[in-house]
Scaffold this motif. Structure first.
Motif, mmCIF file in Angstrom:
data_model
loop_
_atom_site.group_PDB
_atom_site.id
_atom_site.type_symbol
_atom_site.label_atom_id
_atom_site.label_comp_id
_atom_site.label_asym_id
_atom_site.label_seq_id
_atom_site.Cartn_x
_atom_site.Cartn_y
_atom_site.Cartn_z
ATOM 1 N N ASP A 199 0.862 -1.180 0.000
ATOM 2 C CA ASP A 199 0.000 0.000 0.000
ATOM 3 C C ASP A 199 0.901 1.234 0.000
ATOM 4 O OD1 ASP A 199 -1.775 2.134 0.767
ATOM 5 O OD2 ASP A 199 -3.136 0.623 1.597
ATOM 6 N N VAL A 200 0.783 2.076 -1.033
ATOM 7 C CA VAL A 200 1.683 3.223 -1.192
ATOM 8 C C VAL A 200 1.105 4.531 -0.656
ATOM 9 C CG1 VAL A 200 2.973 2.215 -3.119
ATOM 10 C CG2 VAL A 200 0.937 3.598 -3.594
ATOM 11 N N ARG A 201 -0.001 4.446 0.094
ATOM 12 C CA ARG A 201 -0.574 5.650 0.686
ATOM 13 C C ARG A 201 0.233 6.082 1.902
ATOM 14 N NH1 ARG A 201 -6.317 3.971 2.173
ATOM 15 N NH2 ARG A 201 -5.176 2.113 2.771
ATOM 16 N N HIS A 203 -7.034 -0.659 5.244
ATOM 17 C CA HIS A 203 -6.243 -1.204 4.143
ATOM 18 C C HIS A 203 -6.615 -2.659 3.897
ATOM 19 C CE1 HIS A 203 -3.948 -1.790 7.901
ATOM 20 N NE2 HIS A 203 -3.739 -2.981 7.420
ATOM 21 N N ASN A 237 2.680 -1.236 4.338
ATOM 22 C CA ASN A 237 2.673 0.181 3.987
ATOM 23 C C ASN A 237 4.076 0.666 3.636
ATOM 24 O OD1 ASN A 237 2.178 3.308 5.673
ATOM 25 N ND2 ASN A 237 1.520 2.796 3.643
ATOM 26 N N LEU A 270 4.549 6.075 -1.186
ATOM 27 C CA LEU A 270 5.066 6.290 -2.537
ATOM 28 C C LEU A 270 6.398 7.020 -2.532
ATOM 29 C CD1 LEU A 270 4.576 5.939 -5.555
ATOM 30 C CD2 LEU A 270 3.263 8.058 -5.521
ATOM 31 N N CYS A 324 -3.447 1.821 -3.661
ATOM 32 C CA CYS A 324 -3.597 3.164 -3.081
ATOM 33 C C CYS A 324 -5.101 3.411 -2.930
ATOM 34 C CB CYS A 324 -2.923 4.221 -3.946
ATOM 35 S SG CYS A 324 -3.742 4.522 -5.526
ATOM 36 N N ARG A 371 -1.964 6.628 -7.628
ATOM 37 C CA ARG A 371 -0.624 6.509 -7.039
ATOM 38 C C ARG A 371 -0.049 5.123 -7.252
ATOM 39 N NH1 ARG A 371 -1.627 8.874 -1.109
ATOM 40 N NH2 ARG A 371 -3.778 8.436 -1.694
ATOM 41 N N SER A 372 -0.897 4.100 -7.195
ATOM 42 C CA SER A 372 -0.379 2.740 -7.401
ATOM 43 C C SER A 372 0.064 2.548 -8.852
ATOM 44 C CB SER A 372 -1.394 1.689 -6.974
ATOM 45 O OG SER A 372 -2.589 1.798 -7.701
ATOM 46 N N THR A 407 -1.488 -3.448 -10.230
ATOM 47 C CA THR A 407 -2.189 -2.465 -9.413
ATOM 48 C C THR A 407 -3.628 -2.930 -9.199
ATOM 49 O OG1 THR A 407 -2.784 -0.124 -9.197
ATOM 50 C CG2 THR A 407 -2.860 -1.043 -11.398
ATOM 51 N N GLY A 409 -8.379 0.977 -6.583
ATOM 52 C CA GLY A 409 -7.797 1.114 -5.257
ATOM 53 C C GLY A 409 -8.688 0.635 -4.124
#
Length: 191
Positions: free
Chosen positions: A23-25, A34, A40, A43, A66, A71-72, A88, A92
């Motif tokens: 997870d790139v958040r 999530h 985590n 990004l 994300c 973002r993903s 991806t 999201g």
């Protein structure tokens, strides 16, 4: 170059046990909910985690997640540039939750912050209102503040980037602590 793929929510749900989910958040967004088992790696810290992500991709499929998929997708492109294949999650975590799938919310964890998109909307709207108000009450030149935000939003839409999100991501409630990333990377190495 490797072409990133997208997985739908139903396919992801059935294959979740065999995927390494990243997870790139921001940590605040991640704490708000999530995918079960997700790790985590924000990004802006992705490139520092490349060796661990590459090793995970050699062991099995990596899924990058994300809030909405933007973002993903950027993360998957970055990984592809470094020779790492990743998929991806289409739509999201928003699509995941809308599909009726549960989001994991840690008990006793840090208080969840707003999603980055919501933070950007609040900040942009507040600055536009402030510019208009100051333009009426103080000096008309303050309306340029509102015009600047409007131009930034148009640029953001055209380029699919968001400078305001980058700046907001650096605020303390959105920043990961180094120990959190180290623990995540250790967990990623252990998979």
């Amino acid at each position: 170059m490797i072409t990133p793929t997208a997985l739908g929510t139903d396919e992801t749900r059935t294959r979740l046990h065999e995927l390494t989910v990243i997870d790139v958040r921001t940590p605040g967004e991640f704490a708000g909910g999530h995918l079960p088992g997700a790790l985590n790696i924000p990004l802006d810290r992705l490139e520092s985690a490349l060796p661990e992500i590459r090793a995970a991709a050699e062991r099995g499929e990596v899924l990058v997640v994300c809030a909405s998929g933007a973002r993903s997708e950027n993360a998957c492109r970055t990984l592809a540039e470094h020779g790492v294949a990743a998929a991806t999650l289409a739509g999201g975590t928003g699509a995941w939750a809308a599909g009726g799938h549960d989001l994991h919310r840690p008990e006793g964890g840090p208080r969840a912050s707003w999603a980055m998109e919501r933070q950007v909307r609040l900040t942009a709207g507040s600055v536009v209102l402030l510019g208009l108000l100051l333009g009426l009450l103080v000096h008309p030149a303050f309306q340029l503040l509102s015009a600047g935000i409007a131009a930034g939003l148009v640029f953001s839409a055209v380029t699919d980037t968001c400078g305001m999100a980058v700046v907001l991501g650096k605020l303390p409630h959105n920043r990961p602590r180094p120990a959190d990333l180290e623990a995540t990377l250790a967990a990623l190495r252990g998979r």
